[in-house]
Design an enzyme around this catalytic site. Structure first.
Site, PDB file in Angstrom:
ATOM      1  N   VAL A 142       0.973  -1.267  -0.094  1.00 55.06           N
ATOM      2  CA  VAL A 142      -0.103   0.134  -0.016  1.00 55.06           C
ATOM      3  C   VAL A 142       0.961   1.296   0.012  1.00 55.06           C
ATOM      4  CG1 VAL A 142      -1.707   1.241   1.127  1.00 55.06           C
ATOM      5  CG2 VAL A 142      -2.078  -1.191   1.110  1.00 55.06           C
ATOM      6  N   CYS A 143       1.807   1.366   0.898  1.00 56.53           N
ATOM      7  CA  CYS A 143       2.870   2.380   0.775  1.00 56.53           C
ATOM      8  C   CYS A 143       3.249   2.992  -0.225  1.00 56.53           C
ATOM      9  CB  CYS A 143       3.951   2.107   1.555  1.00 56.53           C
ATOM     10  SG  CYS A 143       3.585   1.475   3.342  1.00 56.53           S
ATOM     11  N   PRO A 144       3.534   2.213  -1.448  1.00 53.05           N
ATOM     12  CA  PRO A 144       4.084   2.920  -2.910  1.00 53.05           C
ATOM     13  C   PRO A 144       2.943   3.503  -3.195  1.00 53.05           C
ATOM     14  CG  PRO A 144       4.421   0.635  -3.036  1.00 53.05           C
ATOM     15  CD  PRO A 144       3.964   0.937  -1.367  1.00 53.05           C
ATOM     16  N   GLU A 168       0.567   5.164  -1.777  1.00 52.94           N
ATOM     17  CA  GLU A 168       0.328   6.343  -1.226  1.00 52.94           C
ATOM     18  C   GLU A 168       1.156   7.386  -1.517  1.00 52.94           C
ATOM     19  OE1 GLU A 168      -1.918   5.651   2.806  1.00 52.94           O
ATOM     20  OE2 GLU A 168       0.201   4.832   2.924  1.00 52.94           O
ATOM     21  N   LEU A 169       2.782   6.904  -1.351  1.00 55.79           N
ATOM     22  CA  LEU A 169       3.791   7.674  -1.791  1.00 55.79           C
ATOM     23  C   LEU A 169       3.586   8.477  -3.138  1.00 55.79           C
ATOM     24  CD1 LEU A 169       6.560   5.960   0.164  1.00 55.79           C
ATOM     25  CD2 LEU A 169       4.980   7.961   0.946  1.00 55.79           C
TER      26      LEU A 169
END
Length: 187
Positions: free
Chosen positions: A46-48, A50-51
């Site tokens: 999920v992090c990439p 969002e970033l």
């Protein structure tokens, strides 16, 4: 205890920014508006997304005199490696702060002590270093960076127009409210 209205606590950290390692402190979060976006870990799922979404809003945020800082409990070395190996993360132009000591994550009360990772926390900080908004999501729920733009515009409007407040779904140029006894029970 809520962090709203509190000043950013002291910290110093190393970060990766535009191909270089840089040192930062809490002083970097003063003098202009800041968004601090915590995420659990590099090289995840999920992090990439969002970033990248935050990068897609970066020019708009910079036009509002906002600087963006992403933070995870990884090191600045890991941020560099991720930046160099991921097409998505390779687009990022804002600062990526490493927090392996967990000081910053604890200061912002987003550290999951059991996992040693930061929760998904987003903070809008005014030029005085005072936290104006806090949003914390569960690990599996990604954030939408486009919502930051209206929140920042509202925060900037309220700061520049004492005595006025922005109602729900406020957009720049729309009506605000002036709290008073006359409004009680009429909204």
């Amino acid at each position: 205890m809520s962090l709203i209205g509190s000043e950013v606590k002291p910290f110093s950290a190393s970060a990766f920014h535009n191909g270089e390692f840089v040192d930062l402190t809490d002083a970097n979060l003063r003098g202009k508006w800041s968004v601090v976006c915590f995420y659990p870990a590099d090289f995840t799922f999920v992090c990439p997304t969002e970033l990248e979404d935050l990068q897609n809003q970066y020019e708009t945020l910079k036009a509002l005199d906002v600087e963006v800082y992403s933070v995870s409990t990884d090191t600045h070395f890991t941020h560099k490696a991720w930046h160099e190996t991921s097409e998505t993360i390779g687009k990022i132009e804002y600062v990526m702060i490493g927090d392996p000591s967990h000081v910053i994550s604890r200061n912002f009360e987003v550290l999951n002590e059991q996992d040693g990772l930061a929760d998904r926390g987003t903070f809008i900080i005014d030029p005085d270093g005072v936290i104006q908004t806090v949003e914390i999501n569960a690990g599996g729920i990604g954030r939408d960076a486009s919502t930051l733009v209206n929140k920042i515009k509202a925060a900037q409007y309220v700061r520049n127009n004492p005595g006025e407040v922005c109602p729900a779904k406020w957009e720049e140029g729309s009506a605000t409210l002036t709290p008073s006894l006359d409004l009680v029970g009429k909204i």
